[in-house]
Structure formats: C-alpha cells, structure tokens
Design a protein around this motif. Structure first.
Motif, mmCIF file in Angstrom:
data_model
loop_
_atom_site.group_PDB
_atom_site.id
_atom_site.type_symbol
_atom_site.label_atom_id
_atom_site.label_comp_id
_atom_site.label_asym_id
_atom_site.label_seq_id
_atom_site.Cartn_x
_atom_site.Cartn_y
_atom_site.Cartn_z
ATOM 1 N N SER A 511 0.796 -1.218 0.000
ATOM 2 C CA SER A 511 0.000 0.000 0.000
ATOM 3 C C SER A 511 0.831 1.273 0.000
ATOM 4 C CB SER A 511 -0.914 0.027 1.229
ATOM 5 O OG SER A 511 -0.143 0.156 2.420
ATOM 6 N N GLY A 512 2.054 1.224 0.534
ATOM 7 C CA GLY A 512 2.837 2.427 0.697
ATOM 8 C C GLY A 512 2.350 3.314 1.824
ATOM 9 N N LEU A 513 1.280 2.891 2.512
ATOM 10 C CA LEU A 513 0.675 3.739 3.536
ATOM 11 C C LEU A 513 1.593 3.930 4.736
ATOM 12 C CD1 LEU A 513 -2.954 2.317 3.404
ATOM 13 C CD2 LEU A 513 -2.183 4.543 2.558
ATOM 14 N N GLY A 514 2.359 2.901 5.105
ATOM 15 C CA GLY A 514 3.262 3.036 6.233
ATOM 16 C C GLY A 514 4.361 4.043 5.967
ATOM 17 N N GLY A 515 4.982 3.954 4.788
ATOM 18 C CA GLY A 515 6.032 4.897 4.434
ATOM 19 C C GLY A 515 5.521 6.317 4.349
ATOM 20 N N ALA A 516 4.335 6.491 3.773
ATOM 21 C CA ALA A 516 3.759 7.833 3.631
ATOM 22 C C ALA A 516 3.400 8.421 4.988
ATOM 23 C CB ALA A 516 2.530 7.778 2.732
ATOM 24 N N ALA A 517 2.815 7.619 5.874
ATOM 25 C CA ALA A 517 2.415 8.116 7.194
ATOM 26 C C ALA A 517 3.625 8.545 8.011
ATOM 27 C CB ALA A 517 1.622 7.044 7.937
#
Length: 524
Positions: A511-517
């Motif tokens: 998802s890339g959500l961890g890196g973005a957050a």
C-alpha cells in the motif's frame, strides 16, 4: 546513486535515514526527498524492492515474477500521484471462481467482477435458489458503502473510532458496522449466508496472511477482512501491469531521480538515540548517523535494535509460483481462461477453513490445503515476455511458521504437496503435464514458506503484515501527544524513530501507507 558498503560516507549525518528498501521504504525515501530533506536508505539485501521485487525465478526463462507478493488493492491512486510515479493497474474481469464437488458431480461458483446474470445463474445452480445471491448482493452493497467511508481514513491523521462509526452508520447503516467492527466475522457470515461454499468465499478475505479462527473474539479476522474490502474505496484487487516488480521499478527510478543515497548490503544491528539525533550501527560496527530514522521494517526488528525482546509475529501463508505451457482443464468443464482469471478458491468452504485452522494449531496440515490461485498472465499477457503459456500463483492458508521450524525442507515439501493436491482435486488432467520446464528440465515450481520470507525479507515469523493488523482508527479514549501517534507510526519511548512499514497502524499489504504516514508525521 545506488551504492554498496563503502560507496556512501556514513560519517556525514543526513536528515532522514530510512532502513528497509522494500516498497514502503522507497515511498518514505521519495516523499522525504521531495520535501527537501537529505535522505539515505539502507537495505540488508544486495537489491532493492523487498517483497515487490520482480525477478526471473526460473533458470533460463525471462518471465519476471514476484516471489512474495501478487496483487494491489490498498495503494491509493492519490499516493501514486503524490510520488510522481506511474502505476498502471488492470482490472480482472472475473472476481472469483470456486470449483465444487458435490454428490459425485463437479461444478463451480462464478462471481463476475460486476455480478450479473451469469453470477446469478451460477449461484442458483449451486444453491438451488435465489436467496444466496440476493444475500450476496445485499451484504456486498453494504460493504461498498462502508468502504467509501473508511477508505479515506487510511491516510492523514488517524480518526477517532466513534467518528468513523458515526459516518459508517449514517451512510451504510448500523448493522454492517456491528458485523465488521463489533462481533466475530464467523458469526456474521453464518448469519448472512446458508451455503457452506458461499460462506467460505466470503470468509477467505478475513484469513489471507492471518492465522486465526473466524470466531476469534479478538476480531483479528475482522480486521483482515476490512483491509481486503476497502482498498481504493472499492476493495477491488488489481493486477500490476508488468508484474509486481513494476511497482518496485517505478519507485526505485523515482528515488534515484531525486538523488536519494541508496545503500545495499547493510544490515542494521543496533540503533542509539539521543536528543539531537540517532545513530544506526550495522553488523560490522559501522555507524550511520541521522536526525531521524524511518524504520521500514517490522516493529519486532525495531525492538531488537533497541535491546528489547519482542514477541515473534506468526506468519501463516505459503506461496507457490508456477509457469505453465498451458492452463489445465477443470473437472467442472469451466473454461480455464475464465476459472483462473480471478481468484480460484480451493478447498475453502467455511467448514474446511475452520477445520484447517484447528489442524494447524495442533501442528498438522490437511490432506488438501485451503488456498487460492490466480493467473496474472490472463490479465497482463506481457508478463510472459513473448514465450506463451501462463503463470499461476497459489497462496496457501493456515500454514503457521511453527510447522516449519523443526525440519524446514521436509515441512515445506509436505505443505506444497498439500496445496498442490487441493488444486489437482479439481483438474481433469495432471498438473505436471501442464507445467513448463526450466533450462535444466525441472518443473517450473517455486515454493516459499513463512521461513523463506523470514530469511529473505527479514520479516519475523514470515508475517506479511509485520504483525497483527490494527483497526485504521484511534480508540476514543486513546491519548495522542505527538504527530507520530496521530499518524500511527510511533515507536514507544522514542521521538526520533518512526515506523514506516507494514507494521505501522495502517500499513498492511502493498500500500505504501506506512512509508507515507511516517513522512507525514515527520513533517508535522
């Protein structure tokens, strides 16, 4: 540049040190660099991309596959735009096909991506009436309304549980909220549906990558189910054109273009934190200083860096990549190009799933392992590099890493047999006759157990989510006193280290959500 040990001077501190070169680490590095920060990324392997890496798995054959990941659902289109990358994704025309053997006859349940007359007829043929299809439409209609509300909560500061609940209730009704967020998924499924096969097709989204009972009071299956159904606001699982490696390629090209210092072959062993920065120490004793560290690794790995003894996550899935000269014929008579175009469910009725879980807890495997198969090449023929044939990916459930500890080689072989036997039960010809051969004449089968993920990707336990998935919201009484907590990336007791991987509050899946957050929290 991409460097090896020695190419990048580690005595010069950077603003941001990213540890972990999988897709989340690359996302974090790109966003931090775009914000004008000096960024260095350290990766333990000799390559970047992590689980999304595309490689020629079979000797002498140029087909690029990802050993460990397969589809994309949770990677927001808005994030791809923010990263300034092109991420071509294609829809599968079939959602799922489930071959079924009943009363000495072979049949199957077809679910189109947009269920229409063919899906309705398939339900009627399997269940003898219209009730189950009507229940399916009702349930997934309510889930679609829920997804439209919850998907936006995957980015930005975490929302409070009551705020998400109120929005869901106002849009989709209180019943679907209660079923997903308040009581075990198994109760919901058995209350909504009567047919064992239909129940199983619904249930699998609560078990992919998660080892639990569908009646677990801790609602772990519910959390897994939620993430599988809300991606991009629709829950549709998309095929990355060019293979999953295309995701890694796009991110890597962008990171290089921004001048991120990419360093491979460096394994971090310790991290020391001070008031003015952090220092990562690798296994050779070399130091890598920075103002902040974004950890695109499992929380258990971060705990180990800090001298803590973490609980080991449980990984519970195996993956088998196959290259075939042709798709096999099915006993049901279904067209293989339709049956394998979506997710093909194998021995995944509701009762079979629960029985397999109980067996796995007891340290055993069923004779035919529940799992699912899909054919990437039916949606994206270009992945075959012009050779023809087909790819198949089989994802087996309820294979916890503990089953493989005593004798990893023998246990992997036994689990592979069980998974492939589940497929063979529904074929009208031997799978062996359809498999392609590599340059050495061996069948093109690549098997990976949780221990292979643990070894190759440094994922403790081989858990693809880096640990149990969390609800994508804050509890109403949860205290928040830092941006890291607000974005779900806090490391307890740390102000300079942020989680940036799948183990962050909303980081599961590709998802890339961890890196973005992590970067959002840092900039906040």
């Amino acid at each position: 540049m991409t460097g090896s040990r020695g190419d990048a001077p580690s005595d010069a501190a950077v603003d941001v040190l990213v540890v972990g070169g999988g897709h989340n680490g690359l996302v974090a590095a790109i966003l931090a660099a775009q914000a004008g920060l000096r960024v260095r990324l350290l990766e333990a392997a000799d390559h970047l991309g992590g689980a999304t890496l595309g490689a020629a798995v079979f000797p002498g054959i140029p087909v690029r596959l990802s050993r460990y990941s397969y589809l994309v659902s949770l990677f927001p289109a808005e994030l791809a735009d923010r990263l300034c990358i092109t991420l071509p994704l294609a829809s599968r025309r079939v959602s799922s096909y489930t071959p079924v053997r009943r009363d000495g006859r072979a049949g199957g349940l077809l679910v189109e991506r947009d269920p229409g007359p063919a899906t309705e007829a398939s339900f009627a043929a399997l269940t003898g009436g219209r009730a189950e299809f009507a229940a399916w439409q009702q349930f997934y209609g309510e889930l679609a309304a829920l997804a439209a509300v919850v998907a936006p909560a995957l980015t930005g500061p975490l929302r409070r549980r009551s705020a998400v609940r109120d929005a869901v209730v106002a849009t989709a009704g209180s019943r679907i909220w209660d079923e997903i967020a308040e009581r075990p998924l198994g109760e919901t499924i058995t209350g909504r549906f009567a047919d064992d096969t239909v129940r199983g097709v619904v249930a699998t989204d609560g078990l992919i990558g998660t080892h639990t009972s569908l009646f677990d009071a801790g609602l772990l299956a519910n959390r897994c189910f939620l993430y599988h159904l809300i991606g991009r606001g629709t829950g549709e699982w998309l095929v990355p054109v060019g293979g999953m490696g295309g995701v890694a390629d796009a991110l890597l090209a962008r990171a290089r273009g921004l001048g991120v210092d990419l360093v491979t072959d460096v394994t971090v062993a310790q991290v020391h934190e001070a008031a003015d920065g952090v220092v990562a120490v690798d296994t050779t004793g070399r130091e890598w200083p920075a103002a902040h560290l974004l950890a695109a690794v499992a929380p258990a790995v971060v705990a180990g860096w800090r001298g803590e003894v973490p609980d080991r996550p449980v990984g519970a899935q195996m993956k088998i990549n196959m290259l075939l000269d042709r798709l096999p014929r099915l006993l049901s008579g279904a067209d293989p190009a339709e049956a394998f175009a979506g997710t093909t469910h194998l021995e995944e009725s509701f009762d079979q799933l629960e029985a397999a879980y109980r067996l796995s807890v007891a340290g055993a495997l069923p004779t035919a392992l529940p799992g699912e198969v899909y054919c990437h090449s039916l949606t994206d023929p270009g992945i075959l590099a012009g050779r023809g044939g087909a790819t198949l990916t089989l994802f087996g459930l309820h294979t916890p890493d503990a089953l493989f500890r005593a004798d990893p080689v023998a246990a992997r072989a036994a689990a592979a047999r069980s998974a492939l036997d589940a497929l063979q039960l529904h074929l009208a010809e031997p799978l062996e006759e359809c498999l392609a051969r590599d340059v050495d004449g061996r069948p093109c089968l690549d098997v990976a157990s949780p221990l292979d993920l643990e070894r190759d990707l440094l994922m403790p336990g081989g858990n693809i989510f880096h640990g149990d998935l969390s609800w994508p919201w804050l509890a109403d009484d949860e205290e928040v006193d830092s941006p890291a907590q607000a974005f779900g990336v806090a490391v307890p007791g740390s102000r300079r280290i942020l989680l940036a991987g799948a183990g962050s509050r909303r980081g599961g899946g590709v998802s890339g959500l961890g890196g973005a957050a992590a970067v959002d929290a840092l900039l906040a």
